[in-house]
Design a protein around this motif. Structure first.
Motif, PDB file in Angstrom:
ATOM      1  N   GLY A 105       0.633  -1.311   0.055  1.00  0.00           N
ATOM      2  CA  GLY A 105       0.085   0.378  -0.273  1.00  0.00           C
ATOM      3  C   GLY A 105       0.989   1.003   0.073  1.00  0.00           C
ATOM      4  N   LEU A 106      -0.076   2.730   0.051  1.00  0.00           N
ATOM      5  CA  LEU A 106       0.895   3.781  -0.138  1.00  0.00           C
ATOM      6  C   LEU A 106       0.595   4.222   1.321  1.00  0.00           C
ATOM      7  CD1 LEU A 106       1.939   6.146  -1.468  1.00  0.00           C
ATOM      8  CD2 LEU A 106      -0.360   6.758  -1.829  1.00  0.00           C
ATOM      9  N   LEU A 107       2.443   4.206   2.289  1.00  0.00           N
ATOM     10  CA  LEU A 107       2.412   4.475   3.047  1.00  0.00           C
ATOM     11  C   LEU A 107       2.870   5.796   3.641  1.00  0.00           C
ATOM     12  CD1 LEU A 107       2.777   2.814   6.315  1.00  0.00           C
ATOM     13  CD2 LEU A 107       5.129   2.991   5.673  1.00  0.00           C
ATOM     14  N   VAL A 108       2.275   6.445   4.763  1.00  0.00           N
ATOM     15  CA  VAL A 108       2.607   7.941   6.034  1.00  0.00           C
ATOM     16  C   VAL A 108       3.880   6.786   6.321  1.00  0.00           C
ATOM     17  CG1 VAL A 108       2.153   8.964   7.338  1.00  0.00           C
ATOM     18  CG2 VAL A 108       0.248   8.801   5.435  1.00  0.00           C
ATOM     19  N   SER A 109       5.045   7.696   6.180  1.00  0.00           N
ATOM     20  CA  SER A 109       5.637   6.837   7.370  1.00  0.00           C
ATOM     21  C   SER A 109       6.612   7.661   7.842  1.00  0.00           C
ATOM     22  CB  SER A 109       6.641   7.336   6.256  1.00  0.00           C
ATOM     23  OG  SER A 109       7.384   7.966   5.447  1.00  0.00           O
ATOM     24  N   GLU A 110       6.367   9.145   8.500  1.00  0.00           N
ATOM     25  CA  GLU A 110       6.531   9.559   9.092  1.00  0.00           C
ATOM     26  C   GLU A 110       5.627  10.494  10.283  1.00  0.00           C
ATOM     27  OE1 GLU A 110      10.653  11.267   8.161  1.00  0.00           O
ATOM     28  OE2 GLU A 110       9.152  12.224   6.656  1.00  0.00           O
ATOM     29  N   LYS A 111       6.027  10.656  11.865  1.00  0.00           N
ATOM     30  CA  LYS A 111       4.976  11.071  12.456  1.00  0.00           C
ATOM     31  C   LYS A 111       5.166  13.067  12.181  1.00  0.00           C
ATOM     32  CE  LYS A 111       5.042   8.372  16.336  1.00  0.00           C
ATOM     33  NZ  LYS A 111       5.184   8.043  17.469  1.00  0.00           N
ATOM     34  N   VAL A 112       4.574  13.667  12.288  1.00  0.00           N
ATOM     35  CA  VAL A 112       4.318  15.168  12.703  1.00  0.00           C
ATOM     36  C   VAL A 112       4.261  15.849  11.344  1.00  0.00           C
ATOM     37  CG1 VAL A 112       4.606  16.828  13.995  1.00  0.00           C
ATOM     38  CG2 VAL A 112       4.841  15.003  14.761  1.00  0.00           C
ATOM     39  N   ARG A 113       3.963  15.536  10.071  1.00  0.00           N
ATOM     40  CA  ARG A 113       4.344  16.098   8.875  1.00  0.00           C
ATOM     41  C   ARG A 113       3.204  15.779   8.092  1.00  0.00           C
ATOM     42  NH1 ARG A 113       8.575  16.314  10.592  1.00  0.00           N
ATOM     43  NH2 ARG A 113      10.576  15.120  10.122  1.00  0.00           N
ATOM     44  N   LYS A 114       3.674  17.099   7.035  1.00  0.00           N
ATOM     45  CA  LYS A 114       1.926  17.258   6.069  1.00  0.00           C
ATOM     46  C   LYS A 114       2.407  16.397   5.009  1.00  0.00           C
ATOM     47  CE  LYS A 114       0.291  21.691   7.023  1.00  0.00           C
ATOM     48  NZ  LYS A 114       0.455  22.856   6.427  1.00  0.00           N
ATOM     49  N   TYR A 115       1.483  16.099   4.244  1.00  0.00           N
ATOM     50  CA  TYR A 115       1.860  15.031   3.376  1.00  0.00           C
ATOM     51  C   TYR A 115       0.116  15.699   1.679  1.00  0.00           C
ATOM     52  CZ  TYR A 115       4.257  11.329   6.075  1.00  0.00           C
ATOM     53  OH  TYR A 115       4.996  10.707   6.582  1.00  0.00           O
ATOM     54  N   ALA A 116       1.411  15.173   0.572  1.00  0.00           N
ATOM     55  CA  ALA A 116       0.195  15.889  -0.563  1.00  0.00           C
ATOM     56  C   ALA A 116       0.649  14.580  -1.848  1.00  0.00           C
ATOM     57  CB  ALA A 116       0.519  16.894  -1.033  1.00  0.00           C
ATOM     58  N   ILE A 117       0.059  13.665  -2.252  1.00  0.00           N
ATOM     59  CA  ILE A 117      -0.057  13.436  -3.506  1.00  0.00           C
ATOM     60  C   ILE A 117      -0.876  13.247  -4.502  1.00  0.00           C
ATOM     61  CG2 ILE A 117      -0.407  11.289  -2.678  1.00  0.00           C
ATOM     62  CD1 ILE A 117       2.052   9.567  -3.842  1.00  0.00           C
ATOM     63  N   VAL A 118      -0.442  13.300  -5.411  1.00  0.00           N
ATOM     64  CA  VAL A 118      -1.907  13.025  -6.186  1.00  0.00           C
ATOM     65  C   VAL A 118      -1.686  12.453  -7.347  1.00  0.00           C
ATOM     66  CG1 VAL A 118      -1.243  15.106  -8.155  1.00  0.00           C
ATOM     67  CG2 VAL A 118      -3.123  15.334  -7.542  1.00  0.00           C
ATOM     68  N   LYS A 119      -2.848  11.380  -7.757  1.00  0.00           N
ATOM     69  CA  LYS A 119      -2.805  10.818  -9.524  1.00  0.00           C
ATOM     70  C   LYS A 119      -4.344  12.102 -10.727  1.00  0.00           C
ATOM     71  CE  LYS A 119      -2.306   7.071 -12.396  1.00  0.00           C
ATOM     72  NZ  LYS A 119      -3.191   7.428 -13.347  1.00  0.00           N
ATOM     73  N   GLU A 120      -3.445  11.700 -11.322  1.00  0.00           N
ATOM     74  CA  GLU A 120      -4.663  12.157 -12.370  1.00  0.00           C
ATOM     75  C   GLU A 120      -5.010  11.723 -13.401  1.00  0.00           C
ATOM     76  OE1 GLU A 120      -2.639  15.138 -15.227  1.00  0.00           O
ATOM     77  OE2 GLU A 120      -1.006  15.642 -13.383  1.00  0.00           O
ATOM     78  N   LEU A 121      -6.282  11.099 -13.654  1.00  0.00           N
ATOM     79  CA  LEU A 121      -7.047  10.020 -14.709  1.00  0.00           C
ATOM     80  C   LEU A 121      -6.909  10.270 -16.130  1.00  0.00           C
ATOM     81  CD1 LEU A 121     -10.652  10.596 -11.912  1.00  0.00           C
ATOM     82  CD2 LEU A 121      -8.453   8.986 -11.655  1.00  0.00           C
ATOM     83  N   MET A 175      -0.669  13.608  13.074  1.00  0.00           N
ATOM     84  CA  MET A 175       1.264  14.042  13.830  1.00  0.00           C
ATOM     85  C   MET A 175       1.122  12.000  13.669  1.00  0.00           C
ATOM     86  SD  MET A 175       1.221  16.883  15.418  1.00  0.00           S
ATOM     87  CE  MET A 175       1.459  15.737  17.039  1.00  0.00           C
ATOM     88  N   GLN A 176       0.898  10.981  13.201  1.00  0.00           N
ATOM     89  CA  GLN A 176       0.451   9.899  13.888  1.00  0.00           C
ATOM     90  C   GLN A 176       1.113   8.952  12.285  1.00  0.00           C
ATOM     91  OE1 GLN A 176      -1.072   9.703  16.814  1.00  0.00           O
ATOM     92  NE2 GLN A 176      -0.966   7.962  15.994  1.00  0.00           N
ATOM     93  N   ASP A 177       2.067   7.712  12.013  1.00  0.00           N
ATOM     94  CA  ASP A 177       2.539   7.629  11.273  1.00  0.00           C
ATOM     95  C   ASP A 177       2.303   6.351  11.066  1.00  0.00           C
ATOM     96  OD1 ASP A 177       3.656   6.289  13.042  1.00  0.00           O
ATOM     97  OD2 ASP A 177       6.199   5.918  12.453  1.00  0.00           O
ATOM     98  N   GLY A 178       2.456   5.391  10.267  1.00  0.00           N
ATOM     99  CA  GLY A 178       2.104   4.193   9.677  1.00  0.00           C
ATOM    100  C   GLY A 178       0.361   3.902   9.044  1.00  0.00           C
ATOM    101  N   ILE A 179      -0.108   4.992   8.860  1.00  0.00           N
ATOM    102  CA  ILE A 179      -1.456   5.360   8.264  1.00  0.00           C
ATOM    103  C   ILE A 179      -0.815   4.951   6.151  1.00  0.00           C
ATOM    104  CG2 ILE A 179      -3.256   6.896   6.544  1.00  0.00           C
ATOM    105  CD1 ILE A 179      -2.545   8.851   8.913  1.00  0.00           C
ATOM    106  N   LEU A 180      -1.607   3.270   6.382  1.00  0.00           N
ATOM    107  CA  LEU A 180      -1.554   2.852   5.129  1.00  0.00           C
ATOM    108  C   LEU A 180      -3.013   2.579   3.747  1.00  0.00           C
ATOM    109  CD1 LEU A 180       0.713   0.739   3.815  1.00  0.00           C
ATOM    110  CD2 LEU A 180      -1.009  -0.903   4.217  1.00  0.00           C
ATOM    111  N   PHE A 181      -2.706   3.636   2.978  1.00  0.00           N
ATOM    112  CA  PHE A 181      -4.008   3.261   1.991  1.00  0.00           C
ATOM    113  C   PHE A 181      -3.922   2.433   0.834  1.00  0.00           C
ATOM    114  CE2 PHE A 181      -3.387   7.556   3.321  1.00  0.00           C
ATOM    115  CZ  PHE A 181      -4.455   8.283   4.029  1.00  0.00           C
ATOM    116  N   ASP A 182      -4.813   1.518   0.209  1.00  0.00           N
ATOM    117  CA  ASP A 182      -4.423   0.867  -0.603  1.00  0.00           C
ATOM    118  C   ASP A 182      -5.798   0.612  -0.988  1.00  0.00           C
ATOM    119  OD1 ASP A 182      -3.498  -1.444  -1.760  1.00  0.00           O
ATOM    120  OD2 ASP A 182      -4.158  -2.739  -0.340  1.00  0.00           O
ATOM    121  N   ASN A 183      -5.902  -0.176  -2.233  1.00  0.00           N
ATOM    122  CA  ASN A 183      -7.003  -0.310  -3.399  1.00  0.00           C
ATOM    123  C   ASN A 183      -8.587   0.667  -3.849  1.00  0.00           C
ATOM    124  OD1 ASN A 183      -6.257  -3.423  -3.708  1.00  0.00           O
ATOM    125  ND2 ASN A 183      -7.218  -3.876  -1.522  1.00  0.00           N
ATOM    126  N   ILE A 184      -7.235   1.811  -4.115  1.00  0.00           N
ATOM    127  CA  ILE A 184      -8.309   3.281  -4.194  1.00  0.00           C
ATOM    128  C   ILE A 184      -9.437   2.532  -5.411  1.00  0.00           C
ATOM    129  CG2 ILE A 184      -8.303   5.577  -4.736  1.00  0.00           C
ATOM    130  CD1 ILE A 184      -5.923   5.843  -3.303  1.00  0.00           C
TER     131      ILE A 184
END
Length: 500
Positions: free
Chosen positions: A70-86, A378-387
Motif C-alpha cells: 500500500g501507500l504508507l505515511v512513514s513519518e509523524k508530525v508531517r504534512k503529506y500531499a500526493i496526487v494521481k491524474e485520471l 501526528m501519526q505514522d503508519g497510515i496505509l492507503f490501498d485499493n482506491i
C-alpha cells in the motif's frame, strides 16, 4: 461411488469455484473506471507535491502481517500531499458513481486525517506538482480524528448558481472512525436519484439525500424564506408567559429573617466524650532536623498527628450541640406566578422571500479529474490501498470481498489472539466494548448538538482507562440531562408578529 472418484469431483468443484471467482474479479477489474492496488511502486503513476511544507515521505510498503502493498505515511508530525491524474474525467451528474478505498491505521489514530480528495479538472486552477490544501476539489471523503473531531467526512463543493461561488457542504452527523488498528474499507455511493450512502466495511452507516435541508450543512438549496432583518420587536410586546400575582400578599406569619439552621437543644453529649483531649497532638516520633537553625528558621515545632486516644472515643475537645434545620424557615417570600394575560409568545421577525433562493432537481457536481491525498497528521503508519472509482456498487462489493475481507479476517483473528494473551478478555475487553457502545450512542441523531461534548468525555476516558465507570456515569448524566430537556422543554417557540 469409489473414494478416488469423490476426490476428483471435489477437486473439479473447487476448480470451478476458483474459475468463477477469478472471472468475477477480472470482470470487476475491467468494469472499474479507476483502480489503484499499489501492488507496484507508485512513483511512476502518482505525483508528490513539491511544495516545501509537504515534507512527509511516502513509501511503498507492505501492510503489517501481509504480502499486500500500500501507500504508507512513514513519518509523524508531517504534512503529506500526493496526487494521481485520471486518464479521463469522471462525471457525477447522471449516473451512479462509487468511491471506495482502504485505510489501515497501523499505529492507531490520535490526531490526523486519512481521507481522499477527488479533484476538479486542472482548468479550475491547480497543478499536480503544486497540489496543496487550496487545490479545488469536488468531494472530500474519509476518516479524520483529532481532539473532539471523530468522523468520516463527506464534503462536497458546489457552485451556487446565483452567486457563482463554490460552497462547502458538510454531511451532518457523519459516522465515527473505527478505533482499532485493522484494515477498513470506506465506500461512498452517489446515486442518480440524489441519494448518498456511506458504508464502512460494507455496512451502511448513513443514507441521506443531497437536496435535503436536514442532511447537509449548509443545505444545498437555500430556504425559501428568511427572517426580515428590518423587522423590529414592538415595545409593548410581552414575552413573559407567567407573572407574579399582583393581588398576592405575604402572610403575616411569614418570617423572612428566620435562619435556615438552629442549634439542636435536644442533643446530648455522647457518653465517653474526651473533653480534655485535643484532636491532634505533636508527633512523638518526630525529631528536630540537625541542620535546623532557630535564629534563621524560627522555633522548631513537631508536626501534628491525630490523637490516638480519640480513635476509640466518640470525640475529643470541646463538645458543642450540632445544628439542625429550622422548622420555621421559609426564606424570602415571593408572590406566586399566574398566567400573563398580556403574553404574546417569544417574538421573532416575520419571514420574507429569500433573494438567494434557487430551485434544483439534482446537484451540479463538477467532474473528478484526479485523486489526491493531502493530510497533516501526528501519526505514522497510515496505509492507503485499493482506491476504486466505479459506476456499479456490485463491483465495489466484489473488491471488498476479494481484496479487503481476507486481510481483515486475518488481522481480526490475530487481534483476538493478542487481546487474549494480554488478558483483554477481562477489564480491557470490557472497556473497549463500553467505549465502542458510547461512540454509537453519540451518533444517535437527537444527540447531534451534544456530540462533541460526549466525544470529549469519551476520549478522556480512553486516555485514563481506570476511569471507565466514571466516564460511563458522566456520559449517562449528559444524555439524561438532554433527554429531560427534550421532555420538559426549554425555550418556547418564537412567534412572528405576523401571526398575532
Amino acid at each position: 461411488m469409489g473414494e478416488p472418484k469423490r476426490i476428483y469431483l471435489r477437486i473439479f468443484a473447487l476448480l470451478l469455484f476458483i474459475s468463477a471467482s477469478s472471472f468475477q474479479l477480472l470482470r470487476a477489474f475491467d468494469d472499474a473506471i479507476f483502480y489503484e492496488s499499489f501492488d507496484e511502486d507508485f512513483e511512476d503513476r502518482w505525483i508528490v507535491s513539491q511544495k516545501d511544507e509537504y515534507n512527509g515521505v511516502w513509501k511503498h510498503a507492505k501492510s503489517e502481517g501481509h504480502d499486500d502493498y500500500g501507500l504508507l505515511v512513514s513519518e509523524k508530525v508531517r504534512k503529506y500531499a500526493i496526487v494521481k491524474e485520471l486518464d479521463e474525467a469522471v462525471g457525477l451528474k447522471d449516473e451512479t458513481v462509487v468511491l471506495q478505498f482502504e485505510t489501515r491505521l497501523q499505529n492507531g489514530l490520535e490526531c490526523g486525517g486519512a481521507y481522499l480528495k477527488y479533484l476538479r479538472p486542472q482548468e479550475a486552477g491547480w497543478k499536480s506538482k503544486e497540489f496543496d490544501n487550496e487545490s479545488p476539489y469536488s468531494i472530500m471523503f474519509g476518516p479524520d480524528k483529532c481532539g473532539a473531531t471523530n468522523k468520516v467526512h463527506f464534503i462536497f463543493k458546489h457552485k451556487n448558481p446565483k452567486s457563482g461561488e463554490y460552497v462547502e457542504h458538510h454531511l451532518k452527523n457523519p459516522p465515527s472512525v473505527p478505533s482499532d488498528k485493522l484494515s477498513h474499507v470506506y465506500t461512498a455511493i452517489l446515486k442518480s436519484d440524489n441519494e448518498l450512502q456511506i458504508l464502512i466495511d460494507g455496512e451502511q452507516k448513513k443514507k441521506v439525500n443531497f437536496l435535503s435541508a436536514d442532511d447537509f450543512e449548509p443545505p444545498l438549496i437555500p430556504p425559501k424564506t428568511i427572517p426580515d432583518s428590518d423587522d423590529k420587536k414592538p415595545e409593548d410586546w410581552d414575552e413573559r408567559e407567567k407573572i407574579p400575582d399582583p393581588s398576592a400578599v405575604k402572610p403575616d406569619d411569614w418570617d423572612e429573617d428566620a435562619p435556615l439552621e438552629i442549634v439542636d437543644e435536644e442533643a446530648e453529649k455522647p457518653e465517653g466524650w474526651l473533653d480534655n483531649e485535643p484532636e491532634e497532638i505533636d508527633d512523638p516520633e518526630a525529631t528536630k532536623p540537625e541542620d535546623w537553625d532557630d535564629e534563621e528558621d524560627g522555633e522548631w515545632e513537631a508536626p501534628k498527628i491525630e490523637n490516638p486516644k480519640c480513635e476509640a472515643a466518640p470525640g475529643c475537645g470541646e463538645w458543642k450541640r450540632p445544628m439542625k434545620r429550622n422548622p420555621a424557615y421559609k426564606g424570602k417570600w415571593h408572590a406566586p406566578l399566574i398566567e400573563n394575560p398580556a403574553y404574546k409568545g417569544i417574538w421573532k421577525p416575520r419571514d420574507i422571500p429569500n433573494p438567494d433562493y434557487f430551485e434544483l432537481k439534482k446537484p451540479d457536481f463538477e467532474p473528478i479529474a484526479a485523486i489526491g491525498i493531502e493530510i497533516w497528521t501526528m501519526q505514522d503508519g497510515i496505509l492507503f490501498d485499493n482506491i476504486l472509482i466505479s459506476k456499479d456498487d456490485k463491483i465495489a462489493e466484489s473488491y471488498r470481498e476479494t481484496r479487503w475481507k481476507p486481510k481483515f479476517t486475518v488481522e481480526k483473528e490475530k487481534q483476538k489472539e493478542e487481546d487474549s494473551e494480554a488478558g483483554s478478555s477481562g477489564l480491557a475487553g470490557f472497556q473497549k466494548k463500553v467505549f465502542d457502545l458510547l461512540y454509537k450512542i453519540a451518533d444517535i441523531p437527537f444527540l447531534s448538538a451534544y456530540k462533541l461534548k460526549i466525544y470529549d468525555v469519551i476520549e478522556k476516558g480512553q486516555e485514563q482507562p481506570n476511569l471507565t465507570v466514571g466516564i460511563v456515569v458522566a456520559v449517562v448524566v449528559v444524555i439524561l440531562s438532554i433527554f429531560l430537556r427534550l421532555i420538559f422543554g426549554g425555550k418556547k417557540k418564537p412567534v412572528s408578529s405576523e401571526t398575532i
